[in-house]
Design a protein around this motif. Structure first.
Motif, PDB file in Angstrom:
ATOM      1  N   GLU A  48      -8.584 -14.253  -7.810  1.00 24.77           N
ATOM      2  CA  GLU A  48      -8.165 -15.333  -8.253  1.00 24.77           C
ATOM      3  C   GLU A  48      -6.846 -16.695  -7.592  1.00 24.77           C
ATOM      4  N   PRO A  49      -7.416 -17.902  -7.560  1.00 23.16           N
ATOM      5  CA  PRO A  49      -6.337 -18.521  -6.015  1.00 23.16           C
ATOM      6  C   PRO A  49      -4.895 -19.142  -6.438  1.00 23.16           C
ATOM      7  N   ALA A  50      -4.357 -18.450  -5.552  1.00 23.68           N
ATOM      8  CA  ALA A  50      -2.888 -18.091  -5.522  1.00 23.68           C
ATOM      9  C   ALA A  50      -2.379 -19.608  -6.420  1.00 23.68           C
ATOM     10  N   THR A  51      -1.438 -19.854  -7.647  1.00 18.87           N
ATOM     11  CA  THR A  51      -0.815 -20.535  -8.159  1.00 18.87           C
ATOM     12  C   THR A  51       0.675 -20.274  -7.782  1.00 18.87           C
ATOM     13  N   LEU A  52       1.068 -21.889  -8.408  1.00 17.91           N
ATOM     14  CA  LEU A  52       2.577 -22.472  -8.109  1.00 17.91           C
ATOM     15  C   LEU A  52       3.124 -22.638  -9.887  1.00 17.91           C
ATOM     16  N   ASP A  53       3.788 -22.297 -10.094  1.00 21.76           N
ATOM     17  CA  ASP A  53       4.565 -22.532 -11.918  1.00 21.76           C
ATOM     18  C   ASP A  53       5.353 -24.107 -11.281  1.00 21.76           C
ATOM     19  N   VAL A  54       5.739 -24.919 -12.021  1.00 21.15           N
ATOM     20  CA  VAL A  54       5.642 -26.207 -11.449  1.00 21.15           C
ATOM     21  C   VAL A  54       6.247 -26.555 -13.381  1.00 21.15           C
ATOM     22  N   VAL A  55       7.686 -26.971 -13.257  1.00 24.88           N
ATOM     23  CA  VAL A  55       8.187 -27.586 -13.955  1.00 24.88           C
ATOM     24  C   VAL A  55       7.812 -29.183 -14.398  1.00 24.88           C
ATOM     25  N   SER A  75       7.035 -26.666 -18.296  1.00 23.50           N
ATOM     26  CA  SER A  75       6.197 -25.799 -16.959  1.00 23.50           C
ATOM     27  C   SER A  75       4.597 -25.631 -16.937  1.00 23.50           C
ATOM     28  N   ILE A  76       3.756 -25.181 -16.380  1.00 23.73           N
ATOM     29  CA  ILE A  76       2.561 -25.137 -16.088  1.00 23.73           C
ATOM     30  C   ILE A  76       1.974 -24.263 -14.630  1.00 23.73           C
ATOM     31  N   ALA A  77       1.513 -23.421 -14.653  1.00 19.67           N
ATOM     32  CA  ALA A  77       0.535 -22.539 -13.232  1.00 19.67           C
ATOM     33  C   ALA A  77      -0.021 -23.298 -13.174  1.00 19.67           C
ATOM     34  N   LEU A  78      -0.423 -24.362 -11.856  1.00 22.89           N
ATOM     35  CA  LEU A  78      -0.965 -24.313 -11.158  1.00 22.89           C
ATOM     36  C   LEU A  78      -1.705 -23.948  -9.324  1.00 22.89           C
ATOM     37  N   PRO A  79      -2.967 -23.913  -9.556  1.00 25.37           N
ATOM     38  CA  PRO A  79      -3.805 -23.945  -7.698  1.00 25.37           C
ATOM     39  C   PRO A  79      -2.352 -24.873  -7.005  1.00 25.37           C
ATOM     40  N   ASP A  81      -2.664 -25.619  -3.824  1.00 23.08           N
ATOM     41  CA  ASP A  81      -3.060 -26.989  -3.183  1.00 23.08           C
ATOM     42  C   ASP A  81      -2.986 -28.463  -4.335  1.00 23.08           C
ATOM     43  N   GLU A  82      -2.593 -28.075  -5.895  1.00 19.78           N
ATOM     44  CA  GLU A  82      -2.627 -28.998  -6.613  1.00 19.78           C
ATOM     45  C   GLU A  82      -2.043 -29.066  -6.776  1.00 19.78           C
ATOM     46  N   ALA A  83      -1.201 -28.240  -7.293  1.00 19.82           N
ATOM     47  CA  ALA A  83       0.790 -28.301  -7.355  1.00 19.82           C
ATOM     48  C   ALA A  83       2.076 -29.246  -6.627  1.00 19.82           C
ATOM     49  N   GLU A  84       0.679 -28.650  -4.891  1.00 15.80           N
ATOM     50  CA  GLU A  84       1.805 -29.036  -4.677  1.00 15.80           C
ATOM     51  C   GLU A  84       1.356 -30.419  -3.919  1.00 15.80           C
ATOM     52  N   GLY A  85      -0.052 -31.549  -4.688  1.00 19.90           N
ATOM     53  CA  GLY A  85      -0.107 -32.830  -4.104  1.00 19.90           C
ATOM     54  C   GLY A  85       0.888 -33.665  -5.530  1.00 19.90           C
ATOM     55  N   TYR A  86       1.308 -32.807  -6.878  1.00 22.66           N
ATOM     56  CA  TYR A  86       2.154 -33.309  -8.316  1.00 22.66           C
ATOM     57  C   TYR A  86       3.089 -33.631  -7.397  1.00 22.66           C
ATOM     58  N   ILE A  87       3.483 -31.945  -6.696  1.00 22.04           N
ATOM     59  CA  ILE A  87       5.392 -32.446  -6.069  1.00 22.04           C
ATOM     60  C   ILE A  87       5.777 -33.510  -5.308  1.00 22.04           C
ATOM     61  N   ASN A  89       3.643 -36.430  -4.989  1.00 24.33           N
ATOM     62  CA  ASN A  89       3.779 -37.723  -6.289  1.00 24.33           C
ATOM     63  C   ASN A  89       4.948 -37.764  -7.416  1.00 24.33           C
ATOM     64  N   GLY A  90       5.762 -36.692  -7.027  1.00 27.04           N
ATOM     65  CA  GLY A  90       6.854 -37.054  -8.135  1.00 27.04           C
ATOM     66  C   GLY A  90       6.379 -36.823  -9.643  1.00 27.04           C
ATOM     67  N   TYR A  91       5.114 -36.051  -9.936  1.00 29.49           N
ATOM     68  CA  TYR A  91       4.924 -35.798 -11.321  1.00 29.49           C
ATOM     69  C   TYR A  91       5.347 -34.042 -11.967  1.00 29.49           C
ATOM     70  N   ALA A  92       5.637 -33.638 -10.750  1.00 29.91           N
ATOM     71  CA  ALA A  92       6.529 -32.297 -11.061  1.00 29.91           C
ATOM     72  C   ALA A  92       7.523 -32.137 -10.181  1.00 29.91           C
ATOM     73  N   LYS A  93       7.644 -30.557 -10.606  1.00 27.75           N
ATOM     74  CA  LYS A  93       9.124 -30.082  -9.504  1.00 27.75           C
ATOM     75  C   LYS A  93       8.699 -28.667  -9.329  1.00 27.75           C
ATOM     76  N   PRO A  94       8.719 -28.368  -8.444  1.00 27.72           N
ATOM     77  CA  PRO A  94       9.202 -26.069  -8.884  1.00 27.72           C
ATOM     78  C   PRO A  94       9.636 -25.691  -9.706  1.00 27.72           C
ATOM     79  N   ALA A  95       8.926 -24.536 -10.444  1.00 26.48           N
ATOM     80  CA  ALA A  95       9.585 -24.345 -11.866  1.00 26.48           C
ATOM     81  C   ALA A  95      11.388 -23.085 -11.041  1.00 26.48           C
ATOM     82  N   GLU A  96      11.915 -23.459 -11.119  1.00 20.11           N
ATOM     83  CA  GLU A  96      12.761 -22.290 -10.643  1.00 20.11           C
ATOM     84  C   GLU A  96      13.046 -21.175 -11.699  1.00 20.11           C
TER      85      GLU A  96
END
Length: 96
Positions: A48-55, A75-79, A81-87, A89-96
């Motif tokens: 499974e690709p590594a995921t990152l939870d973002v808000v 929040s949502i778990a995204l791959p 590389d995709e999560a880093e793109g949204y972060i 661009n200011g669409y999301a932040k890492p979940a705490e």
């Protein structure tokens, strides 16, 4: 006109030149044999690709993988590389 007598197909003089080292190597010599190919390794199962939870900081319209995007603040778990793109661009932040 006289024709030369045909040599039999098994005549060693026609098979290999006298100076050919390969012709002088005994058939049972292991050095003369081509090594067998190593058995193919079994393929590793897909991981499974590594995921990152973002808000989400904004609400996005449309669907992602057939599901609506979460609303801003959810929040949502995204791959990764995709999560880093949204972060970025200011669409999301890492979940705490």
């Amino acid at each position: 006109m006289a024709r030369a007598a045909a040599k039999p197909a098994g005549d060693p003089a026609e098979q290999t030149p006298a100076g050919d080292p390969a012709a002088q190597t005994p058939a049972g010599d292991p050095a003369a044999q081509t090594p067998a190919a190593a058995p193919a390794a079994e393929p590793e199962p897909p991981t499974e690709p590594a995921t990152l939870d973002v808000v989400m900081l904004v609400s996005l319209s449309g669907l992602r993988d057939g599901e609506p995007w979460p609303a801003a603040g959810e929040s949502i778990a995204l791959p990764v590389d995709e999560a880093e793109g949204y972060i970025a661009n200011g669409y999301a932040k890492p979940a705490e």
